[in-house]
Design a protein around this motif. Structure first.
Motif, PDB file in Angstrom:
ATOM      1  N   MET A  56       6.560  -2.416 -13.617  1.00 22.73           N
ATOM      2  CA  MET A  56       5.161  -2.183 -13.256  1.00 22.73           C
ATOM      3  C   MET A  56       4.217  -3.040 -14.075  1.00 22.73           C
ATOM      4  SD  MET A  56       5.262  -0.121 -10.743  1.00 22.73           S
ATOM      5  CE  MET A  56       3.515   0.228 -10.577  1.00 22.73           C
ATOM      6  N   SER A  57       4.653  -3.433 -15.262  1.00 24.47           N
ATOM      7  CA  SER A  57       3.804  -4.277 -16.107  1.00 24.47           C
ATOM      8  C   SER A  57       3.581  -5.657 -15.504  1.00 24.47           C
ATOM      9  CB  SER A  57       4.424  -4.426 -17.503  1.00 24.47           C
ATOM     10  OG  SER A  57       5.744  -4.944 -17.416  1.00 24.47           O
ATOM     11  N   ASP A  58       4.412  -6.061 -14.529  1.00 26.87           N
ATOM     12  CA  ASP A  58       4.236  -7.356 -13.862  1.00 26.87           C
ATOM     13  C   ASP A  58       3.292  -7.277 -12.674  1.00 26.87           C
ATOM     14  OD1 ASP A  58       6.013  -8.398 -15.649  1.00 26.87           O
ATOM     15  OD2 ASP A  58       7.649  -8.721 -14.214  1.00 26.87           O
ATOM     16  N   LEU A  59       2.882  -6.072 -12.295  1.00 30.02           N
ATOM     17  CA  LEU A  59       2.077  -5.876 -11.096  1.00 30.02           C
ATOM     18  C   LEU A  59       0.667  -5.423 -11.451  1.00 30.02           C
ATOM     19  CD1 LEU A  59       4.745  -3.975  -8.966  1.00 30.02           C
ATOM     20  CD2 LEU A  59       4.163  -6.419  -8.827  1.00 30.02           C
ATOM     21  N   ILE A  60      -0.245  -5.640 -10.528  1.00 27.06           N
ATOM     22  CA  ILE A  60      -1.631  -5.174 -10.667  1.00 27.06           C
ATOM     23  C   ILE A  60      -1.790  -3.919  -9.817  1.00 27.06           C
ATOM     24  CG2 ILE A  60      -4.057  -5.754 -10.277  1.00 27.06           C
ATOM     25  CD1 ILE A  60      -3.146  -8.742 -10.374  1.00 27.06           C
ATOM     26  N   ILE A  61      -2.300  -2.853 -10.413  1.00 20.81           N
ATOM     27  CA  ILE A  61      -2.560  -1.622  -9.669  1.00 20.81           C
ATOM     28  C   ILE A  61      -3.997  -1.636  -9.158  1.00 20.81           C
ATOM     29  CG2 ILE A  61      -2.889   0.866  -9.886  1.00 20.81           C
ATOM     30  CD1 ILE A  61      -0.454   1.019 -11.607  1.00 20.81           C
ATOM     31  N   VAL A  62      -4.151  -1.425  -7.859  1.00 22.24           N
ATOM     32  CA  VAL A  62      -5.470  -1.358  -7.228  1.00 22.24           C
ATOM     33  C   VAL A  62      -5.765   0.111  -6.924  1.00 22.24           C
ATOM     34  CG1 VAL A  62      -6.894  -2.110  -5.292  1.00 22.24           C
ATOM     35  CG2 VAL A  62      -5.130  -3.637  -6.202  1.00 22.24           C
ATOM     36  N   ASP A  63      -6.763   0.665  -7.567  1.00 20.46           N
ATOM     37  CA  ASP A  63      -7.065   2.088  -7.443  1.00 20.46           C
ATOM     38  C   ASP A  63      -7.867   2.330  -6.162  1.00 20.46           C
ATOM     39  OD1 ASP A  63      -7.472   4.750  -7.808  1.00 20.46           O
ATOM     40  OD2 ASP A  63      -8.837   4.559  -9.510  1.00 20.46           O
ATOM     41  N   ASP A  64      -7.151   2.422  -5.044  1.00 23.59           N
ATOM     42  CA  ASP A  64      -7.804   2.567  -3.742  1.00 23.59           C
ATOM     43  C   ASP A  64      -7.367   3.824  -3.000  1.00 23.59           C
ATOM     44  OD1 ASP A  64      -5.200   1.845  -3.211  1.00 23.59           O
ATOM     45  OD2 ASP A  64      -5.674   0.061  -2.037  1.00 23.59           O
ATOM     46  N   TRP A  65      -6.816   4.808  -3.705  1.00 20.90           N
ATOM     47  CA  TRP A  65      -6.272   5.994  -3.047  1.00 20.90           C
ATOM     48  C   TRP A  65      -7.365   7.039  -2.870  1.00 20.90           C
ATOM     49  CZ3 TRP A  65      -2.753   6.933   0.187  1.00 20.90           C
ATOM     50  CH2 TRP A  65      -2.235   8.215   0.388  1.00 20.90           C
ATOM     51  N   TYR A  66      -8.190   6.877  -1.826  1.00 23.93           N
ATOM     52  CA  TYR A  66      -9.240   7.826  -1.478  1.00 23.93           C
ATOM     53  C   TYR A  66      -8.914   8.361  -0.092  1.00 23.93           C
ATOM     54  CZ  TYR A  66     -11.780   5.924  -5.454  1.00 23.93           C
ATOM     55  OH  TYR A  66     -12.155   5.536  -6.720  1.00 23.93           O
ATOM     56  N   THR A  67      -8.346   9.560  -0.032  1.00 17.62           N
ATOM     57  CA  THR A  67      -7.782  10.081   1.206  1.00 17.62           C
ATOM     58  C   THR A  67      -8.138  11.546   1.392  1.00 17.62           C
ATOM     59  OG1 THR A  67      -5.725  10.674   0.075  1.00 17.62           O
ATOM     60  CG2 THR A  67      -5.826   8.492   1.094  1.00 17.62           C
ATOM     61  N   SER A  68      -7.771  12.070   2.559  1.00 16.16           N
ATOM     62  CA  SER A  68      -8.011  13.486   2.834  1.00 16.16           C
ATOM     63  C   SER A  68      -6.817  14.360   2.498  1.00 16.16           C
ATOM     64  CB  SER A  68      -8.359  13.674   4.321  1.00 16.16           C
ATOM     65  OG  SER A  68      -7.293  13.223   5.146  1.00 16.16           O
ATOM     66  N   GLY A  69      -5.617  13.784   2.455  1.00 14.05           N
ATOM     67  CA  GLY A  69      -4.412  14.555   2.177  1.00 14.05           C
ATOM     68  C   GLY A  69      -3.534  13.883   1.153  1.00 14.05           C
ATOM     69  N   LEU A  70      -2.648  14.669   0.539  1.00 17.06           N
ATOM     70  CA  LEU A  70      -1.793  14.166  -0.545  1.00 17.06           C
ATOM     71  C   LEU A  70      -2.623  13.402  -1.573  1.00 17.06           C
ATOM     72  CD1 LEU A  70       1.376  12.930   1.403  1.00 17.06           C
ATOM     73  CD2 LEU A  70       1.102  15.076   0.142  1.00 17.06           C
ATOM     74  N   LYS A  71      -3.789  13.917  -1.855  1.00 15.06           N
ATOM     75  CA  LYS A  71      -4.729  13.206  -2.720  1.00 15.06           C
ATOM     76  C   LYS A  71      -4.206  13.025  -4.135  1.00 15.06           C
ATOM     77  CE  LYS A  71      -9.115  14.208  -2.310  1.00 15.06           C
ATOM     78  NZ  LYS A  71     -10.394  14.968  -2.174  1.00 15.06           N
ATOM     79  N   GLY A  72      -3.354  13.960  -4.581  1.00 14.80           N
ATOM     80  CA  GLY A  72      -2.887  13.904  -5.959  1.00 14.80           C
ATOM     81  C   GLY A  72      -1.696  13.013  -6.205  1.00 14.80           C
ATOM     82  N   GLY A 104       0.812  -1.206   0.000  1.00 19.66           N
ATOM     83  CA  GLY A 104       0.000   0.000   0.000  1.00 19.66           C
ATOM     84  C   GLY A 104       0.847   1.257   0.000  1.00 19.66           C
ATOM     85  N   PHE A 105       0.180   2.396  -0.227  1.00 22.51           N
ATOM     86  CA  PHE A 105       0.832   3.713  -0.193  1.00 22.51           C
ATOM     87  C   PHE A 105       1.974   3.821  -1.218  1.00 22.51           C
ATOM     88  CE2 PHE A 105      -0.948   3.016   4.028  1.00 22.51           C
ATOM     89  CZ  PHE A 105      -1.618   4.207   4.275  1.00 22.51           C
ATOM     90  N   ILE A 106       1.767   3.306  -2.424  1.00 22.53           N
ATOM     91  CA  ILE A 106       2.819   3.326  -3.446  1.00 22.53           C
ATOM     92  C   ILE A 106       2.700   4.614  -4.249  1.00 22.53           C
ATOM     93  CG2 ILE A 106       3.947   2.051  -5.296  1.00 22.53           C
ATOM     94  CD1 ILE A 106       3.905   0.630  -2.586  1.00 22.53           C
ATOM     95  N   SER A 107       3.264   5.680  -3.680  1.00 25.62           N
ATOM     96  CA  SER A 107       3.156   7.005  -4.308  1.00 25.62           C
ATOM     97  C   SER A 107       3.793   7.002  -5.694  1.00 25.62           C
ATOM     98  CB  SER A 107       3.848   8.045  -3.430  1.00 25.62           C
ATOM     99  OG  SER A 107       3.255   8.114  -2.157  1.00 25.62           O
ATOM    100  N   GLY A 108       3.088   7.631  -6.633  1.00 22.89           N
ATOM    101  CA  GLY A 108       3.606   7.753  -7.989  1.00 22.89           C
ATOM    102  C   GLY A 108       3.472   6.515  -8.843  1.00 22.89           C
ATOM    103  N   ALA A 109       2.808   5.484  -8.336  1.00 22.97           N
ATOM    104  CA  ALA A 109       2.690   4.232  -9.096  1.00 22.97           C
ATOM    105  C   ALA A 109       2.059   4.416 -10.478  1.00 22.97           C
ATOM    106  CB  ALA A 109       1.911   3.194  -8.293  1.00 22.97           C
ATOM    107  N   PRO A 110       1.037   5.271 -10.631  1.00 22.65           N
ATOM    108  CA  PRO A 110       0.410   5.390 -11.960  1.00 22.65           C
ATOM    109  C   PRO A 110       1.364   5.831 -13.068  1.00 22.65           C
ATOM    110  CG  PRO A 110      -1.021   6.327 -10.283  1.00 22.65           C
ATOM    111  CD  PRO A 110       0.289   6.037  -9.615  1.00 22.65           C
TER     112      PRO A 110
END
Length: 392
Positions: free
Chosen positions: A171-187, A138-144
């Motif tokens: 990154m092509s070997d990993l699955i990205i789970v779009d679960d970043w719904y937060t109050s801070g550092l949202k971007g 979790g918390f993989i900043s910049g993953a996209p």
């Protein structure tokens, strides 16, 4: 391949010149929970992703003081954008600890972006030629926008003790789970990633303790001072610029609105006439100055010891984390003063102060940056106790 290396002043100027574009896309980043493609492309064009890349791949190999000052300018424009950029710098430095042939593969991508984590929330099973990894981080900043991820897993074999390992995975070997719904550092796009039966060849695997201690396997990078240090002091110095930048951003945002503001339900037609405002601005400014002192002291120690190739004592390592915690606390305190002084109108989503407040609070909650955790660790060492963490 080598390239002409800009000076620190030139890189800081480049970061400053990116501010209008970054600010223009800050609201979009919040709404879409990741940095915009346009901002990423502009930051890449300015060379901001090459700061920790070896010179032989066209990188700049800058010192940590440069990282602090560049990130401060990016953070002054937008906390999420600066955080994502500075997070890329840390796994990039870690990748430079791997064997040179691995780096040839990783840095074959121009302006390569590497995200990562230090949490061992996956398992690695030895197989012929490497390991098979299963797990989630979790918390993989910049993953996209990343090309590679530095992962940490626990390797367990039939005849060996469990051992934490670090590995580089496309990154092509990993699955990205779009679960970043937060109050801070949202971007920041700090989503989760998943490995499902991912094979990692042995050459892209190293023991985590070796990375933590700065005991790299690269022969070519051994000649460069910046790659000869324990991870945590390097990571600490790489992170604090964003927090300092948020303090400066709050000061900018407050002073920009000040001439047009009054204090409602008082006789002050201008907030700038109130002695209370003078005290608040002075107090916040001094805290930002103190935060800058700790940020620069931390960077100076890291850079000096790297240049001297001297050993790090436990006390010096703990003090590095304490300096990082001090930057976080002081910047947050400054932002809170200015946010409180900004009045009810500052809660509107188009007023930067509310985003700055949420971002600096989020950083202060980070497990490795939390001021209380870092202060306790430093005090523990000062009292003659052993550290109670591997991350030092």
């Amino acid at each position: 391949m080598t390239t002409e290396v800009p000076t620190r002043a030139e890189l800081v100027q480049r970061a400053s010149e990116l501010a209008p574009l970054i600010q223009q896309h800050a609201a979009w980043a919040e709404e879409n929970r990741r940095i915009s493609d346009e901002a990423i492309e502009a930051i890449a064009a300015a060379g901001m992703f090459r700061l920790r890349t070896p010179a032989r791949y066209g990188g700049y190999e800058v010192d940590t003081r440069t990282l602090v000052d560049v990130a401060a300018q990016l953070g002054r424009a937008d906390g999420s954008t600066s955080w994502a950029a500075s997070v890329y710098w840390i796994p990039t430095w870690m990748a430079c600890q791997f064997p040179d042939q691995v780096q040839d593969e990783v840095f074959s991508t121009p302006d390569v972006r590497i995200c990562g984590t230090l949490s061992p929330t996956a398992m690695a099973t030895p197989v012929d030629g490497g390991v098979v990894v299963n797990g989630k981080w979790g918390f993989i900043s910049g993953a996209p926008h990343a090309h590679w991820q530095e992962i940490v897993a626990i390797q367990v074999g039939p005849d060996t003790e469990p051992m934490p390992i670090i590995a580089l995975v496309p990154m092509s070997d990993l699955i990205i789970v779009d679960d970043w719904y937060t109050s801070g550092l949202k971007g920041t796009g700090s989503v989760s990633t998943v490995a499902n039966e991912v094979f990692v060849p042995q050459e892209r695997i190293m023991p985590l303790p070796a990375i933590l201690q700065g005991q790299g396997a690269s022969k070519l990078n051994a000649k460069s001072p910046i790659y000869n240090a324990p991870l945590l002091p390097v990571a600490s110095a790489s992170s604090v610029g964003t927090v300092l930048g948020l303090g400066l951003a709050a000061q900018d945002a407050f002073l920009q609105r000040l001439p047009e503001r009054k204090i409602s339900y008082t006789t002050y037609d201008s907030q700038g006439d109130a002695p209370l405002t003078h005290l608040q601005v002075s107090d916040a400014s001094m805290k930002i100055d103190e935060a800058e002192f700790h940020a620069h002291r931390l960077a100076s120690v890291v850079d000096t010891k790297c240049a001297e190739r001297s050993e790090w004592s436990i006390g010096e390592r703990a003090k590095a984390r304490a300096d990082m915690g001090a930057v976080c606390k002081l910047a947050k305190d400054a932002v809170e003063i200015l946010s409180s002084a900004s009045g009810g109108s500052s809660i509107y989503s188009d007023v930067p102060m509310q985003r700055i407040s949420r971002d600096v609070q989020a950083i202060n909650l980070h497990a490795l940056m939390h001021p209380d955790t870092n202060s306790e660790l430093y005090g523990r060492i000062l009292c003659g106790k052993e550290p109670n963490t591997l991350y030092i």
